[in-house]
Design a protein around this motif. Structure first.
Motif, PDB file in Angstrom:
ATOM      1  N   ASP A   1       0.849  -1.188   0.000  1.00  4.78           N
ATOM      2  CA  ASP A   1       0.000   0.000   0.000  1.00  4.78           C
ATOM      3  C   ASP A   1       0.886   1.240   0.000  1.00  4.78           C
ATOM      4  O   ASP A   1       1.493   1.573   1.019  1.00  4.78           O
ATOM      5  CB  ASP A   1      -0.901  -0.007   1.246  1.00  4.78           C
ATOM      6  CG  ASP A   1      -1.800   1.204   1.331  1.00  4.78           C
ATOM      7  OD1 ASP A   1      -2.395   1.580   0.309  1.00  4.78           O
ATOM      8  OD2 ASP A   1      -1.912   1.795   2.434  1.00  4.78           O
ATOM      9  N   TYR A   2       1.000   1.887  -1.157  1.00  5.56           N
ATOM     10  CA  TYR A   2       1.705   3.155  -1.294  1.00  5.56           C
ATOM     11  C   TYR A   2       3.227   3.002  -1.327  1.00  5.56           C
ATOM     12  O   TYR A   2       3.892   3.457  -2.233  1.00  5.56           O
ATOM     13  CB  TYR A   2       1.266   4.093  -0.178  1.00  5.56           C
ATOM     14  CG  TYR A   2       1.926   5.446  -0.165  1.00  5.56           C
ATOM     15  CD1 TYR A   2       1.821   6.307  -1.246  1.00  5.56           C
ATOM     16  CD2 TYR A   2       2.647   5.857   0.951  1.00  5.56           C
ATOM     17  CE1 TYR A   2       2.430   7.556  -1.216  1.00  5.56           C
ATOM     18  CE2 TYR A   2       3.240   7.104   0.976  1.00  5.56           C
ATOM     19  CZ  TYR A   2       3.135   7.950  -0.102  1.00  5.56           C
ATOM     20  OH  TYR A   2       3.739   9.177  -0.072  1.00  5.56           O
ATOM     21  N   ARG A   3       3.794   2.360  -0.297  1.00  4.24           N
ATOM     22  CA  ARG A   3       5.230   2.087  -0.314  1.00  4.24           C
ATOM     23  C   ARG A   3       5.495   0.773   0.411  1.00  4.24           C
ATOM     24  O   ARG A   3       4.662   0.286   1.186  1.00  4.24           O
ATOM     25  CB  ARG A   3       6.013   3.236   0.304  1.00  4.24           C
ATOM     26  CG  ARG A   3       5.926   3.390   1.790  1.00  4.24           C
ATOM     27  CD  ARG A   3       6.526   4.721   2.263  1.00  4.24           C
ATOM     28  NE  ARG A   3       7.858   4.998   1.742  1.00  4.24           N
ATOM     29  CZ  ARG A   3       8.480   6.173   1.887  1.00  4.24           C
ATOM     30  NH1 ARG A   3       7.889   7.175   2.524  1.00  4.24           N
ATOM     31  NH2 ARG A   3       9.687   6.354   1.403  1.00  4.24           N
ATOM     32  N   ILE A   4       6.638   0.187   0.151  1.00  4.00           N
ATOM     33  CA  ILE A   4       6.993  -1.098   0.746  1.00  4.00           C
ATOM     34  C   ILE A   4       7.561  -0.851   2.141  1.00  4.00           C
ATOM     35  O   ILE A   4       8.566  -0.155   2.301  1.00  4.00           O
ATOM     36  CB  ILE A   4       8.038  -1.845  -0.107  1.00  4.00           C
ATOM     37  CG1 ILE A   4       7.622  -1.886  -1.586  1.00  4.00           C
ATOM     38  CG2 ILE A   4       8.249  -3.246   0.443  1.00  4.00           C
ATOM     39  CD1 ILE A   4       6.328  -2.581  -1.841  1.00  4.00           C
ATOM     40  N   ARG A   5       6.899  -1.395   3.142  1.00  5.58           N
ATOM     41  CA  ARG A   5       7.367  -1.218   4.522  1.00  5.58           C
ATOM     42  C   ARG A   5       8.539  -2.158   4.812  1.00  5.58           C
ATOM     43  O   ARG A   5       8.653  -3.239   4.221  1.00  5.58           O
ATOM     44  CB  ARG A   5       6.220  -1.500   5.505  1.00  5.58           C
ATOM     45  CG  ARG A   5       4.941  -0.748   5.191  1.00  5.58           C
ATOM     46  CD  ARG A   5       5.137   0.744   5.211  1.00  5.58           C
ATOM     47  NE  ARG A   5       3.942   1.462   4.769  1.00  5.58           N
ATOM     48  CZ  ARG A   5       3.859   2.771   4.636  1.00  5.58           C
ATOM     49  NH1 ARG A   5       4.914   3.521   4.914  1.00  5.58           N
ATOM     50  NH2 ARG A   5       2.750   3.344   4.216  1.00  5.58           N
ATOM     51  N   ARG A   6       9.374  -1.746   5.732  1.00  3.30           N
ATOM     52  CA  ARG A   6      10.577  -2.525   6.052  1.00  3.30           C
ATOM     53  C   ARG A   6      10.221  -3.938   6.494  1.00  3.30           C
ATOM     54  O   ARG A   6      10.935  -4.896   6.176  1.00  3.30           O
ATOM     55  CB  ARG A   6      11.388  -1.823   7.147  1.00  3.30           C
ATOM     56  CG  ARG A   6      11.981  -0.485   6.711  1.00  3.30           C
ATOM     57  CD  ARG A   6      12.810   0.127   7.844  1.00  3.30           C
ATOM     58  NE  ARG A   6      13.957  -0.699   8.184  1.00  3.30           N
ATOM     59  CZ  ARG A   6      15.128  -0.625   7.568  1.00  3.30           C
ATOM     60  NH1 ARG A   6      15.326   0.208   6.574  1.00  3.30           N
ATOM     61  NH2 ARG A   6      16.124  -1.412   7.955  1.00  3.30           N
ATOM     62  N   ARG A   7       9.122  -4.071   7.226  1.00  2.00           N
ATOM     63  CA  ARG A   7       8.738  -5.389   7.730  1.00  2.00           C
ATOM     64  C   ARG A   7       8.230  -6.320   6.624  1.00  2.00           C
ATOM     65  O   ARG A   7       8.060  -7.519   6.848  1.00  2.00           O
ATOM     66  CB  ARG A   7       7.650  -5.238   8.795  1.00  2.00           C
ATOM     67  CG  ARG A   7       6.340  -4.679   8.267  1.00  2.00           C
ATOM     68  CD  ARG A   7       5.295  -4.552   9.360  1.00  2.00           C
ATOM     69  NE  ARG A   7       4.043  -4.020   8.872  1.00  2.00           N
ATOM     70  CZ  ARG A   7       3.766  -2.721   8.724  1.00  2.00           C
ATOM     71  NH1 ARG A   7       4.689  -1.824   9.063  1.00  2.00           N
ATOM     72  NH2 ARG A   7       2.598  -2.320   8.263  1.00  2.00           N
ATOM     73  N   GLN A   8       7.979  -5.775   5.425  1.00  2.00           N
ATOM     74  CA  GLN A   8       7.403  -6.568   4.341  1.00  2.00           C
ATOM     75  C   GLN A   8       8.453  -7.218   3.443  1.00  2.00           C
ATOM     76  O   GLN A   8       8.099  -8.020   2.579  1.00  2.00           O
ATOM     77  CB  GLN A   8       6.489  -5.697   3.472  1.00  2.00           C
ATOM     78  CG  GLN A   8       5.218  -5.250   4.165  1.00  2.00           C
ATOM     79  CD  GLN A   8       4.331  -4.427   3.241  1.00  2.00           C
ATOM     80  OE1 GLN A   8       4.709  -3.358   2.779  1.00  2.00           O
ATOM     81  NE2 GLN A   8       3.150  -4.942   2.965  1.00  2.00           N
ATOM     82  N   THR A   9       9.702  -6.875   3.596  1.00  2.00           N
ATOM     83  CA  THR A   9      10.708  -7.409   2.680  1.00  2.00           C
ATOM     84  C   THR A   9      12.071  -7.507   3.351  1.00  2.00           C
ATOM     85  O   THR A   9      12.395  -6.731   4.249  1.00  2.00           O
ATOM     86  CB  THR A   9      10.815  -6.514   1.428  1.00  2.00           C
ATOM     87  OG1 THR A   9      11.792  -7.065   0.539  1.00  2.00           O
ATOM     88  CG2 THR A   9      11.216  -5.093   1.792  1.00  2.00           C
ATOM     89  N   GLN A  10      12.853  -8.469   2.899  1.00  5.67           N
ATOM     90  CA  GLN A  10      14.249  -8.590   3.311  1.00  5.67           C
ATOM     91  C   GLN A  10      15.179  -7.972   2.272  1.00  5.67           C
ATOM     92  O   GLN A  10      16.383  -7.907   2.487  1.00  5.67           O
ATOM     93  CB  GLN A  10      14.598 -10.072   3.491  1.00  5.67           C
ATOM     94  CG  GLN A  10      13.783 -10.777   4.570  1.00  5.67           C
ATOM     95  CD  GLN A  10      14.020 -10.169   5.939  1.00  5.67           C
ATOM     96  OE1 GLN A  10      15.159  -9.878   6.310  1.00  5.67           O
ATOM     97  NE2 GLN A  10      12.949  -9.975   6.701  1.00  5.67           N
ATOM     98  N   ASP A  11      14.593  -7.514   1.174  1.00  6.73           N
ATOM     99  CA  ASP A  11      15.382  -6.941   0.086  1.00  6.73           C
ATOM    100  C   ASP A  11      15.614  -5.454   0.355  1.00  6.73           C
ATOM    101  O   ASP A  11      14.684  -4.662   0.334  1.00  6.73           O
ATOM    102  CB  ASP A  11      14.635  -7.122  -1.237  1.00  6.73           C
ATOM    103  CG  ASP A  11      15.458  -6.665  -2.443  1.00  6.73           C
ATOM    104  OD1 ASP A  11      16.490  -5.994  -2.247  1.00  6.73           O
ATOM    105  OD2 ASP A  11      15.047  -6.988  -3.573  1.00  6.73           O
ATOM    106  N   PRO A  12      16.845  -5.040   0.609  1.00  7.31           N
ATOM    107  CA  PRO A  12      17.103  -3.631   0.914  1.00  7.31           C
ATOM    108  C   PRO A  12      16.743  -2.696  -0.228  1.00  7.31           C
ATOM    109  O   PRO A  12      16.480  -1.515  -0.008  1.00  7.31           O
ATOM    110  CB  PRO A  12      18.615  -3.600   1.203  1.00  7.31           C
ATOM    111  CG  PRO A  12      19.154  -4.841   0.581  1.00  7.31           C
ATOM    112  CD  PRO A  12      18.066  -5.849   0.647  1.00  7.31           C
ATOM    113  N   ALA A  13      16.706  -3.212  -1.458  1.00  5.63           N
ATOM    114  CA  ALA A  13      16.358  -2.371  -2.604  1.00  5.63           C
ATOM    115  C   ALA A  13      14.871  -2.020  -2.622  1.00  5.63           C
ATOM    116  O   ALA A  13      14.467  -1.073  -3.298  1.00  5.63           O
ATOM    117  CB  ALA A  13      16.742  -3.071  -3.906  1.00  5.63           C
TER     118      ALA A  13
END
Length: 215
Positions: free
Chosen positions: A33-45
């Motif tokens: 939703d709108y932007r990727i939250r830190r908790r949603q991914t392990q990919d730093p990109a």
């Protein structure tokens, strides 16, 4: 090319995008939703990246706007108007068509509220209506426009009319009135899955303000 169901909301900001995101998450879908939250991914990109930015990156680098976003089943708000970004994938025919081409199983929604109510909510949300829209470079709303209710309503109506023309007679598209009594049922039928929750998320805390009469 993928037949996997992906859900892309093409509605405007303040049209019920957060409510839609929560409803789809509760149904078991992974939603950005709108932007990727830190908790949603392990990919730093991907961390804190705007959804719209990632869609355009994928589109211009590979031709597929959803490239690199396989983790997500759906996207509830795709536009960005902050931090120097003015990105509106929901108004870009070429980008939408690229998703349809690369992802035949994709379904497209357009969260909708009555244009006057949507305009009022935009005006009451931070500086979105007073500064960011008039100062932005937005498809259908050139810089200097969008500060008055009439201009915002004209823009809102034009956007949804454009979507109806793009998707005419396409069963993979639905405009969803988020305030309708049957919104939860219609969403479930469209996605062919149970939607156990429907309500109001991310409520606008500012009181309703009657705007100048639209003429």
């Amino acid at each position: 090319m993928s037949d996997r169901m992906r859900v892309i909301n093409l509605g405007l900001p303040k049209s019920g995008t957060t409510t839609l995101a929560h409803a789809m998450r509760v149904s078991g879908l992974k939603i950005a939703d709108y932007r990727i939250r830190r908790r949603q991914t392990q990919d730093p990109a991907l961390r804190n990246a705007f959804v719209g930015e990632l869609m355009y990156r994928g589109y211009f680098e590979t031709g597929d706007p959803l490239h690199g976003l396989d983790f997500f089943d759906g996207f509830s708000e795709v536009s960005t108007l902050r931090e120097g970004h003015s990105l509106w994938p929901q108004m870009d025919w070429a980008l939408i068509e690229a998703i349809r081409t690369h992802h035949p199983g994709a379904r497209f929604l357009a969260s909708w509220r009555p244009p006057e109510a949507l305009s009022n909510s935009i005006m009451r949300w931070s500086n979105l209506g007073s500064e960011r829209l008039p100062d932005g470079h937005i498809p259908g709303l050139p810089q200097g426009y969008g500060a008055t209710p009439a201009q915002r309503v004209q823009w809102i109506c034009g956007h949804y009319a454009h979507l109806e023309r793009i998707f005419q007679n396409d069963e993979r598209f639905m405009i969803l009135d988020v305030q309708a009594p049957d919104a939860q049922t219609r969403l479930g039928e469209f996605l062919n899955r149970e939607i156990p929750w429907w309500g109001k998320a991310n409520r606008n805390r500012k009181p309703f303000r009657q705007e100048t009469e639209i003429t």
